[in-house]
Design a protein around this motif. Structure first.
Motif, short mmCIF file in Angstrom:
data_model
loop_
_atom_site.label_atom_id
_atom_site.label_comp_id
_atom_site.label_asym_id
_atom_site.label_seq_id
_atom_site.Cartn_x
_atom_site.Cartn_y
_atom_site.Cartn_z
N UNK A 168 0.81 -1.22 0.00
CA UNK A 168 0.00 0.00 0.00
C UNK A 168 0.84 1.26 0.00
N UNK A 169 2.06 1.19 0.52
CA UNK A 169 2.90 2.38 0.66
C UNK A 169 3.73 2.66 -0.59
N UNK A 170 3.15 2.52 -1.74
CA UNK A 170 3.80 2.93 -2.99
C UNK A 170 2.82 3.82 -3.75
N UNK A 171 3.34 4.88 -4.33
CA UNK A 171 2.49 5.87 -4.99
C UNK A 171 1.72 5.26 -6.15
N UNK A 172 0.50 5.74 -6.34
CA UNK A 172 -0.33 5.30 -7.45
C UNK A 172 0.19 5.89 -8.76
N UNK A 173 -0.05 5.20 -9.85
CA UNK A 173 0.41 5.72 -11.14
C UNK A 173 -0.38 6.98 -11.50
N UNK A 174 0.29 7.91 -12.13
CA UNK A 174 -0.34 9.15 -12.53
C UNK A 174 -0.47 10.15 -11.39
N UNK A 175 0.26 9.92 -10.30
CA UNK A 175 0.15 10.80 -9.15
C UNK A 175 0.89 12.12 -9.38
N UNK A 176 0.53 13.12 -8.60
CA UNK A 176 1.15 14.45 -8.65
C UNK A 176 1.86 14.69 -7.33
N UNK A 177 3.13 15.12 -7.38
CA UNK A 177 3.81 15.43 -6.11
C UNK A 177 3.01 16.49 -5.33
#
Length: 186
Positions: A168-177
């Motif tokens: 769960x602790x990995x960023x989703x694709x297409x995320x924005x900083x």
């Protein structure tokens, strides 16, 4: 006297008719309204999926602030899921029906910039969830919205293990900083 009344009431009636026609033209956008109307414009419907900070660890479940909402058709779903989270030491402050925009997915987790790590931690319970930035939330408050495509067997892990939290602790694709997400006052 009678002629004066006719002129006065005729003039007032004509003025009211002209105003009615003019206001109707403004309302139908045939003529642009002459004053600044920024307050009446709807905001851009842009939603941001915030990225998790590099090296961020799962948040201690007991320190979270979570509300659970039911946006689907299953009666009592928010309460049932809220109880499941409480049994796993996640404090749930509210369970009720969702009054916002329709949610056409299984689970959406709304968060502020400060609550991104908490939102991703909750993904261990909701593996098919999406994390979305909500500028109206403050602090680390997280809102879990159970949508119309909810499937209890695929959308809820009642007792996640360490591997579920790591995944769960990995960023989703297409995320924005989070630094690139505009704040409401910009």
């Amino acid at each position: 006297m009678h002629q004066r009344q006719t002129v006065v009431f005729g003039s007032i009636g004509t003025a009211m008719l002209v105003l009615l026609i003019l206001c109707t033209m403004f309302w139908l956008n045939i003529i642009p309204f002459p004053f600044n109307r920024d307050f009446a414009r709807s905001p851009k419907a842009t939603s941001y999926i915030p990225c998790l900070a590099d090296g961020a660890a799962a948040v201690d479940r007991t320190t979270m602030s979570v509300r659970v909402y039911n946006a689907g058709e299953v009666e009592g779903l928010a309460s049932k899921v809220g109880e499941t989270l409480k049994k796993s030491s996640v404090p749930v402050s509210e369970t009720t029906n969702w009054a916002g925009k329709a949610v056409d997915s299984s689970v959406v987790i709304f968060t502020s910039k400060e609550g991104v790590a908490s939102a991703y931690t909750l993904r261990a319970f909701f593996p098919r969830s999406t994390v979305v930035y909500d500028s109206t939330l403050t602090g680390s408050q997280v809102d879990v919205v159970l949508g119309s495509k909810w499937d209890e067997t695929a959308d809820l892990i009642t007792a996640p293990n360490a591997g579920d939290f790591t995944k769960a602790m990995s960023s989703l694709s297409g995320c924005t900083p989070t630094a690139d997400i505009p704040t409401p006052d910009k």
